[in-house]
Enzyme design. Structure first.
Site, PDB file in Angstrom:
ATOM      1  N   GLU A   1      38.320  42.478  24.119  1.00  0.00           N
ATOM      2  CA  GLU A   1      37.669  41.697  23.052  1.00  0.00           C
ATOM      3  C   GLU A   1      36.431  40.958  23.549  1.00  0.00           C
ATOM      4  O   GLU A   1      36.260  39.757  23.314  1.00  0.00           O
ATOM      5  CB  GLU A   1      38.669  40.724  22.421  1.00  0.00           C
ATOM      6  CG  GLU A   1      39.795  41.430  21.692  1.00  0.00           C
ATOM      7  CD  GLU A   1      40.744  40.498  20.936  1.00  0.00           C
ATOM      8  OE1 GLU A   1      40.577  39.255  21.028  1.00  0.00           O
ATOM      9  OE2 GLU A   1      41.647  41.010  20.265  1.00  0.00           O
TER      10      GLU A   1
ATOM     11  N   GLU B   1      45.688  46.997  19.809  1.00  0.00           N
ATOM     12  CA  GLU B   1      46.356  45.789  19.304  1.00  0.00           C
ATOM     13  C   GLU B   1      46.440  45.892  17.786  1.00  0.00           C
ATOM     14  O   GLU B   1      45.415  45.993  17.123  1.00  0.00           O
ATOM     15  CB  GLU B   1      45.611  44.503  19.683  1.00  0.00           C
ATOM     16  CG  GLU B   1      45.731  44.096  21.135  1.00  0.00           C
ATOM     17  CD  GLU B   1      45.155  42.712  21.419  1.00  0.00           C
ATOM     18  OE1 GLU B   1      45.265  41.830  20.533  1.00  0.00           O
ATOM     19  OE2 GLU B   1      44.604  42.507  22.511  1.00  0.00           O
TER      20      GLU B   1
END
Length: 502
Positions: A174, A293
């Site tokens: 991320e 995710e």
């Protein structure tokens, strides 16, 4: 439109082969995922390494093929060297991502051992927040090189003569997020990912590498981030990652169950962006997707704001899941299967205690959350070839989505087992849904079982005190009539219809 749904499944209308790694999961050094989750020395079920046997049994029940580790946000400030070597010599560190203390009692070698006992493979992430290519190549050398070099011989000194042969690696986590330690622009990240990928593959050419995509669909730089990153590192990576979580904060269940349509859009946009870069570069390699995710996450948000900082393994992100969460997880699994041609890895986040299908009590029992069941069913019965679902269904409009089909479904053909499995969710919260499934291309077949997950209360959940309050039953109504399956899908239900081919 009639209130009846119809589904046509043809064995020649294939989406693609299901890569078993789409049923992966995730263990981060966060909350009680490791300490008190998979690792709890002194627990009555713990083995000689401190791995909880009751948790391992539940994980084996899902047949999890790959587990991402050690993060997540955690990895962007992690020094992997802290987690190897004699345990008594390992340092405790302030862990900035989740504001805890990391004791480093569990690290790379313990995780590799745990993976072997769980029957799964490791997907390692490298730190591209505070570190870079040098530390990543050293980690690959430590983990994978046979012997005769500093880092490989150090692994042997630590008691692991044979390499771990870890093949799948994430290049950071991320990195577009301002919450991330060492967050970067797309150009900054694309450059460091490229240089890191080069040296990692020079150490071990067999590696498969995952570049960071956008942290979620709502990021202001999506999908420009993907285009810029892949433009820079297309030649050196194999996958681009996707992350998304959904919640029912507005207490609007009809809208909540429609959110997998946003997941469909997310997947399709990333595929389009990756294919644009391939076309721009006149490339032959398709960049596939790692949805590493995904889950429902919102129940624990308020409790997490009350956590006392700088403690070891506090109970963070411990969502207690209910029936409607399991239904959306089922829809999300169907979304992934519907793009099995390009989504080749996926990780439900996470595996134990932290937004997880499995919960534990420290020193006590382990139990299955509601979301355990669709995840288990898909992993066990969803291997083979995903088939194009031709669906006619009554629809509804929700707050954020229009023309939402009450029926969300997909079929998987396991030729080796001579089976076809239909996964189906009835999004209708108040009425059953009659369903006809046309399977004429398969010839004759018989019903193996029709499994149903349902409950009169959408908010019903499993807890330590009531671990089986929401559990599947085999009493679905499906019947075979010629080349058709007829079933009545209960209101707000997850259904698994298994068929044996003649």
């Amino acid at each position: 439109m009639s209130n009846k749904a119809k589904m046509v499944v043809d064995k020649d209308f294939t989406i693609g082969e299901v890569d078993k790694r789409i049923y992966g999961s995730f263990i981060e050094h966060l909350g009680r995922a490791v300490y008190g989750g998979i690792y709890e020395p002194g627990h009555s079920s713990a083995d000689e390494q401190g791995f909880r046997g009751d948790v391992l049994e539940l994980i084996r029940g899902i047949d999890v093929p790959i587990v991402r580790y050690p993060g997540g946000n955690f990895v962007s400030g992690y020094n992997w060297e802290d987690g190897v070597g004699p345990v008594e010599s390992r340092p405790s560190r302030l862990e900035l991502a989740w504001r805890t203390v990391e004791p480093n009692l569990f690290g790379l070698n313990e995780f590799a051992d745990w993976c072997r006992k769980a029957g799964t493979e490791a997907m390692m992430a490298v730190n591209l927040g505070t570190r870079g290519p040098e530390e990543a190549r050293q980690l690959v050398e430590y983990a994978n090189h046979p012997s005769g070099t500093y880092w490989s011989d150090l692994r042997a000194q630590h008691g692991y003569k044979e390499p771990h042969h870890i093949k799948t690696w994430c290049l950071g986590n991320e990195m577009d997020g301002p919450w991330q330690i060492g967050a970067k622009t797309a150009a900054e990240y694309g450059r460091i990912a490229t240089e890191t990928a080069k040296v990692m593959k020079w150490v071990d050419p067999s590696l498969e590498l995952v570049a960071c995509g956008s942290s979620n669909l709502g990021m202001p730089t999506f999908p420009e981030w993907e285009a810029t990153v892949l433009d820079l590192c297309y030649d050196h990576v194999d996958y681009i990652s996707l992350h998304t979580y959904y919640g029912n904060r507005d207490k609007d269940s009809a809208n909540f169950l429609a959110q997998s349509m946003g997941m469909d859009s997310f997947i399709n946009t990333v595929i389009s962006t990756a294919d644009y870069i391939q076309a721009k570069k006149r490339g032959k390699k398709k960049i596939n997707l790692s949805f590493d995710e995904w889950n429902v996450w919102y129940h624990s948000n308020d409790a997490d704001r009350q956590i006392e900082p700088w403690t070891v393994a506090p109970p963070q992100l411990e969502d207690i899941y209910n029936l409607e969460d399991a239904l959306l997880v089922g829809c999300m699994l169907i979304s992934i299967l519907k793009r099995a041609d390009r989504v080749k890895m996926a990780c439900i986040a996470q595996l134990v205690n932290v937004i997880a299908p499995i919960m534990t009590a420290n020193g006590g029992a382990a139990w299955k959350q509601t979301i355990y069941y669709p995840y288990m069913h898909a992993s066990i019965f969803g291997r083979g070839t995903a088939l194009v679902p031709l669906i006619h269904s009554p629809k509804y409009d929700a707050k954020d989505y229009t023309d939402v089909p009450y029926l969300e479904a997909v079929a998987v053909h396991n030729e080796e087992q001579s089976e076809v499995t239909i996964f189906a969710v009835n999004r209708n919260l108040t009425e059953s849904l009659p369903l006809d499934i046309d399977l004429r291309s398969f010839g004759s077949f018989t019903l193996i079982e029709h499994i149903v997950l349902e409950h009169d209360d959408l908010k019903a959940a499993n807890t330590l005190e009531t671990p089986d309050r929401v559990a599947p039953h085999p009493n679905g109504s499906a019947v075979v009539t010629g080349s058709t399956v007829e079933a009545l899908l209960g209101k707000a239900s997850w259904n698994v219809i298994r068929l044996k081919l003649a």
